[in-house]
Design an enzyme around this catalytic site. Structure first.
Site, PDB file in Angstrom:
ATOM      1  CB  CYS A   1      42.490  38.741  45.825  1.00 16.19           C
ATOM      2  SG  CYS A   1      43.587  39.078  47.206  1.00 16.19           S
ATOM      3  CG  LEU A   2      46.617  42.135  41.134  1.00 12.89           C
ATOM      4  CD1 LEU A   2      47.583  40.971  41.261  1.00 12.89           C
ATOM      5  CD2 LEU A   2      46.264  42.360  39.674  1.00 12.89           C
TER       6      LEU A   2
END
Lengths: 157, 342
Positions: free
Chosen positions: A90-91
């Site tokens: 999750c970036l």
């Protein structure tokens, strides 16, 4: 299609040229498919990931670089922003904050930065996020260190 | 008679080649038997055509050098020579006589005078091929360097075939050999493959040379017959990648244009070099530069500047000229957008 391929070729050349420049990142392209890349990144120092080598898998879309590459950890990692089972990351820069000016190399750098600075408020690994959010830094560190030793460090003997 | 001893030598060396599988004693007996027969035949034929043979043997070199002048002589020689050589061939080695029989046809003898030898051994074939071979062999026989340079291997090989023909037809192996040496060296200097094919043939022996010649001709026949076609094909093949490249360039217009044009820096998106128009193109106030092609693609997608991630203003391009105060950039931007559109 052609644009992404050409760009990936250029990136590949760049990687070959600057292999020594960033010793923490080893980017390699699949022999047969330039849209599949793998990277080996070293865990940043002064983190529970120090000493570990983590493998990343890149799946580059044909719209690249307008669309971000899909990156996931192949090595198990205990991190609030990495799915423990799938390795999904999750970036923001891999999602809506992507810019075509980014490269696979810079994505690797961003992931290293994310390892050093986890974002527990948008967790993919809830256990890890909860440990951090509850302030159990020590618990988080020991868990992350354990998984680093188990999965990301070369076994002795 | 010198020629007799020579022919006997050649025949004796021929027969073991034919009967490879048998033992030596049988070979010798068969050899001697055949030798006598062949000797008689050869002696008769060569006595008949002795003058011609000698003439030819002497003229091999001069003919080569000044061919056009002595064409008539040579044709006469050939006409005289041909029957003798063929009878010998038939009696001694069969495959050669097989390949040579079509040359019996009067058309090849009369139509392609110079090339009779070559067409005889090389081609079982049509008058067209024989004529083409005759032209090529004429070139190589003449040993003219220009022809050699143009034709390369083929011409050289034809020359070698011509020598083989001379061997087969004359049954005078040593003479053509000794001739062929300087001839080949003089001609073949340019082309090493010739000497490579020629060298082993000489080393092994005359008997091997002749079959080898036929083998060679068999291997090269398609090339020879197709030579006029294959040459353009080669050039086509060479030109194909070029045309492909051009096509590709046409397909991806802006890329190829960027690629060709020298530029100070490269587009951070596609890594292609920025041309003058690109580098004078400022789509965003943040100063992030990119090529017009990538800019257009980004506008088609999410339309945000890669540098600051703010949405591009649609009128940014139009706003630029007012900022710079020059109509030049405006016009350039316009023209480039046209390029990207095309």
């Amino acid at each position: 299609m052609q644009a992404s391929r050409a760009r990936l070729f250029k990136e590949y050349k760049e990687v070959q040229r600057e292999k020594v420049a960033d010793p923490d990142i080893q980017l390699a392209c699949d022999d047969t498919n330039i849209f599949k890349w793998t990277a080996l990144i070293k865990g940043p120092s002064e983190t529970p990931y120090e000493g570990g080598v983590f493998q990343l898998a890149f799946a580059v879309p044909e719209q690249y670089p307008l669309q971000p590459p899909q990156v996931r950890f192949l090595t198990k990692i205990f991190h609030p922003n990495v799915h423990f089972k799938t390795g999904e990351i999750c970036l923001d820069i891999l999602k809506n904050a992507w810019s075509p000016a980014w490269t696979l190399q810079s994505v690797c750098r961003a992931i290293i930065a994310l390892m050093a600075h986890p974002e527990p408020d948008s967790p993919l690994n809830c256990d890890s996020g909860n440990l951090l959010r509850s302030g159990d830094i020590r618990g988080f560190h020991s868990m992350a260190r354990m998984y680093t030793r188990l999965a990301a460090m070369p076994k002795k003997g | 008679m010198i020629s007799d001893s020579i022919t006997s030598a050649s025949i004796s060396s021929l027969i073991p080649n034919n009967n490879n599988g048998r033992d030596l004693g049988k070979k010798k007996r068969a050899r001697t038997a055949k030798l006598k027969q062949c000797k008689l035949d050869v002696r008769r034929e060569q006595w008949l055509s002795q003058g011609a043979v000698k003439n030819k043997g002497c003229k091999e070199e001069p003919n080569g050098v000044v061919q056009t002048r002595k064409a008539n002589n040579r044709s006469l020689d050939n006409l005289e020579m041909r029957p003798g050589g063929e009878e010998d061939d038939r009696s001694v080695h069969h495959h050669d006589s097989d390949s040579e029989s079509p040359s019996n046809s009067p058309t090849s003898l009369t139509s392609s005078v110079l090339g009779t030898n070559d067409s005889g051994t090389n081609f079982t074939g049509s008058s067209s091929s024989s004529s083409s071979s005759s032209s090529s062999s004429g070139g190589c026989c003449s040993g003219s360097i220009t022809e050699e340079e143009e034709e390369g291997d083929d011409g050289c090989l034809d020359d070698w075939e011509a020598v083989a023909d001379a061997l087969a037809a004359d049954e005078k192996p040593q003479n053509p050999c000794s001739e062929s040496h300087p001839e080949h060296q003089s001609i073949g200097k340019l082309v090493s493959p010739c000497q490579m094919t020629h060298g082993p043939g000489l080393g092994i022996g005359i008997s091997k040379q002749v079959p080898r010649a036929s083998g060679n001709t068999r291997a090269w026949r398609p090339d020879d017959a197709f030579r006029p076609q294959s040459l353009p094909n080669l050039s086509k093949q060479l030109s194909l990648p070029n045309s492909n490249r051009q096509h590709y360039g046409c397909g991806g217009v802006p890329w190829a244009c960027n690629n060709v044009m020298p530029a100070p820096s490269s587009c951070p998106i596609c890594y292609e070099d920025l041309d003058f128009t690109d580098s004078s193109f400022l789509p965003c106030l943040c100063g992030f530069r990119l090529c017009l092609f990538c800019h257009k693609r980004i506008l088609e997608e999410d339309g945000r500047c890669p540098g600051c991630r703010k949405p591009y203003e649609r009128n940014a391009v139009e706003a630029e000229p007012s900022v710079h105060g020059g109509s030049l950039t405006f016009r350039l931007a316009r023209s480039c957008s046209m390029i990207t559109r095309s």
